[in-house]
Design a protein around this motif. Structure first.
Motif, short mmCIF file in Angstrom:
data_model
loop_
_atom_site.label_atom_id
_atom_site.label_comp_id
_atom_site.label_asym_id
_atom_site.label_seq_id
_atom_site.Cartn_x
_atom_site.Cartn_y
_atom_site.Cartn_z
N GLN A 93 0.83 -1.21 0.00
CA GLN A 93 0.00 0.00 0.00
C GLN A 93 0.87 1.26 0.00
O GLN A 93 0.63 2.19 -0.78
CB GLN A 93 -0.92 0.00 1.23
N ARG A 94 1.88 1.28 0.84
CA ARG A 94 2.73 2.47 0.93
C ARG A 94 3.60 2.63 -0.32
O ARG A 94 3.91 3.76 -0.72
CB ARG A 94 3.57 2.40 2.19
N ALA A 95 3.98 1.52 -0.92
CA ALA A 95 4.75 1.60 -2.17
C ALA A 95 3.89 2.21 -3.27
O ALA A 95 4.36 3.05 -4.05
CB ALA A 95 5.23 0.21 -2.57
N SER A 108 7.16 -2.92 -3.05
CA SER A 108 7.16 -3.25 -1.63
C SER A 108 8.57 -3.64 -1.17
O SER A 108 8.95 -3.40 -0.02
CB SER A 108 6.18 -4.39 -1.35
N THR A 109 9.35 -4.22 -2.08
CA THR A 109 10.75 -4.54 -1.75
C THR A 109 11.52 -3.27 -1.46
O THR A 109 12.28 -3.20 -0.48
CB THR A 109 11.42 -5.30 -2.91
N ASP A 110 11.33 -2.23 -2.28
CA ASP A 110 11.99 -0.95 -2.04
C ASP A 110 11.64 -0.42 -0.65
O ASP A 110 12.50 0.04 0.10
CB ASP A 110 11.57 0.09 -3.09
N LEU A 160 4.55 -12.46 -2.10
CA LEU A 160 5.98 -12.75 -2.05
C LEU A 160 6.60 -12.53 -3.43
O LEU A 160 6.12 -13.08 -4.42
CB LEU A 160 6.20 -14.19 -1.59
N ASP A 161 7.65 -11.72 -3.49
CA ASP A 161 8.30 -11.40 -4.77
C ASP A 161 9.80 -11.71 -4.66
O ASP A 161 10.62 -10.82 -4.48
CB ASP A 161 8.08 -9.93 -5.11
N ASN A 167 16.60 -9.18 -7.48
CA ASN A 167 16.95 -8.22 -8.53
C ASN A 167 16.05 -6.99 -8.44
O ASN A 167 15.20 -6.76 -9.30
CB ASN A 167 16.82 -8.87 -9.91
N PRO A 168 16.23 -6.20 -7.39
CA PRO A 168 15.35 -5.05 -7.17
C PRO A 168 15.73 -3.86 -8.04
O PRO A 168 16.68 -3.91 -8.82
CB PRO A 168 15.56 -4.74 -5.70
N GLY A 169 14.98 -2.77 -7.86
CA GLY A 169 15.25 -1.55 -8.59
C GLY A 169 16.45 -0.80 -8.03
O GLY A 169 17.12 -1.25 -7.10
N GLU A 170 16.67 0.38 -8.58
CA GLU A 170 17.87 1.16 -8.25
C GLU A 170 17.93 1.55 -6.78
O GLU A 170 18.99 1.50 -6.16
CB GLU A 170 17.90 2.42 -9.12
#
Length: 334
Positions: A93-95, A108-110, A160-161, A167-170
């Motif tokens: 939600q916050r992402a 959500s990972t970020d 779950l990702d 391999n997340p974003g920057e």
């Protein structure tokens, strides 16, 4: 008679001790206390669960729904009106909210990586910033362990990702680099290391265009590795980078000794830049003696006396992060 009384007291003490141990174990079991983690952690919710309730000591500050009894930091489960969503759904939600606000994709990972690596990034109303830096002592989680914790948190009400975790974003990659550098430096905190560098080293050294020029640019020093950086700080005169040798010039007129880097030289003058940043321009016809001091460095050799062990580890962690934009190697400065 006396021996019998002593024996009864001894037996009574053993019974009381056993009762205390039993009660302690019962409370730990009921409140979700520390659990034994596997020696090799996999990036799975199960691996993260073992870290959360074990080595990571997360349960000392966070509860998870009705499991656990900690109240110092927000409950990470679905719990009452204040926390209608568990942390996995909460992170999603916050992402989404941040993505909508900025126009930049934010996962959500970020959110979870930033929350773990930088505890003051998101403070829930009513709570102080009391969360420990989990990749620094005394907890010192490595990158794999932190990824596992993220997987566990995502599984609490969210999707779950694992691909996104690996391999997340920057943004997340930036924090991954910080965590990896901290692990390589024995668990230092790069954030504090940056502050220590600015206070102690930036008068002479530059990183990413900011700092002094007495010593070499350290923007890519992380490519040299931990051993090289450590030895360069502990024994600055052992290996002098070309162009940063120490020179000694003695003048004829006043017999003054100037010690520093030979930063400029012409047919009529020699310029010596001292460790303080002071520049002395000396006429050649006033030079009585000029020679290179191969056993000396303009970099102070007592830095470790100025820094605590923790500060030293933190500076190492910060320097290990400096890999340069183009990956080119940079020499350390002396």
């Amino acid at each position: 008679m006396r021996s019998s009384a002593i024996l009864r007291v001894f037996v009574f003490m053993l019974v009381v001790l056993a009762a205390y141990l039993w009660v302690g174990q019962a409370i730990t079991a009921m409140t979700g206390g520390e659990r034994k983690a596997a020696s090799v952690v996999e990036v799975t919710p199960e691996g993260g669960e073992a870290i959360f309730w074990g080595k990571g000591r997360c349960f000392t500050c966070h509860s998870l729904g009705g499991e656990g009894s900690a109240v110092r930091c927000p409950n990470l489960g679905q719990f009452g009106e204040k926390f209608p969503l568990a942390i996995g759904a909460r992170a999603e939600q916050r992402a989404k909210e941040r993505s909508d606000e900025t126009g930049t994709h934010y996962s959500s990972t970020d959110y979870l990586v930033e929350s773990l690596a930088r505890p003051d990034a998101y403070l829930v109303e009513g709570y102080k910033n009391e969360m420990a830096i989990v990749y620094a002592p005394p907890i010192s989680l490595n990158l794999t362990e932190i990824k596992a914790v993220i997987a566990y948190l995502q599984s609490q009400g969210g999707d779950l990702d694992l691909e996104g975790i690996e391999n997340p974003g920057e943004l997340a990659q930036t924090y991954y680099a910080r965590i990896a550098a901290a692990s390589a430096a024995g668990g230092g905190d790069p954030g504090n290391g940056e502050e220590m560098f600015v206070d102690t080293c930036s008068d002479c050294h530059t990183i990413q265009g900011e700092g002094g020029e007495v010593g070499p640019d350290l923007s890519s020093i992380g490519n040299k590795g931990l051993k090289f950086i450590s030895e360069s700080i502990l024994r600055p005169a052992r290996k002098i980078t070309k162009g940063y040798e120490t020179w000694v010039v003695v003048t004829e007129s006043d017999e003054r000794k100037h010690v520093g880097l030979k930063t400029e030289e012409t047919s009529t003058e020699v310029e010596i830049t001292k460790a303080t940043g002071e520049v002395a321009t000396i006429a050649r016809d006033d030079i009585r003696e000029i020679e290179q001091d191969e056993g000396a460095s303009v970099m102070p050799d007592d830095l470790t006396e100025m820094l605590t062990v923790k500060d030293f580890q933190d500076v190492l962690a910060y320097l290990m992060m400096q890999k340069g934009e183009d990956g080119a190697e940079a020499e350390t400065g002396k």
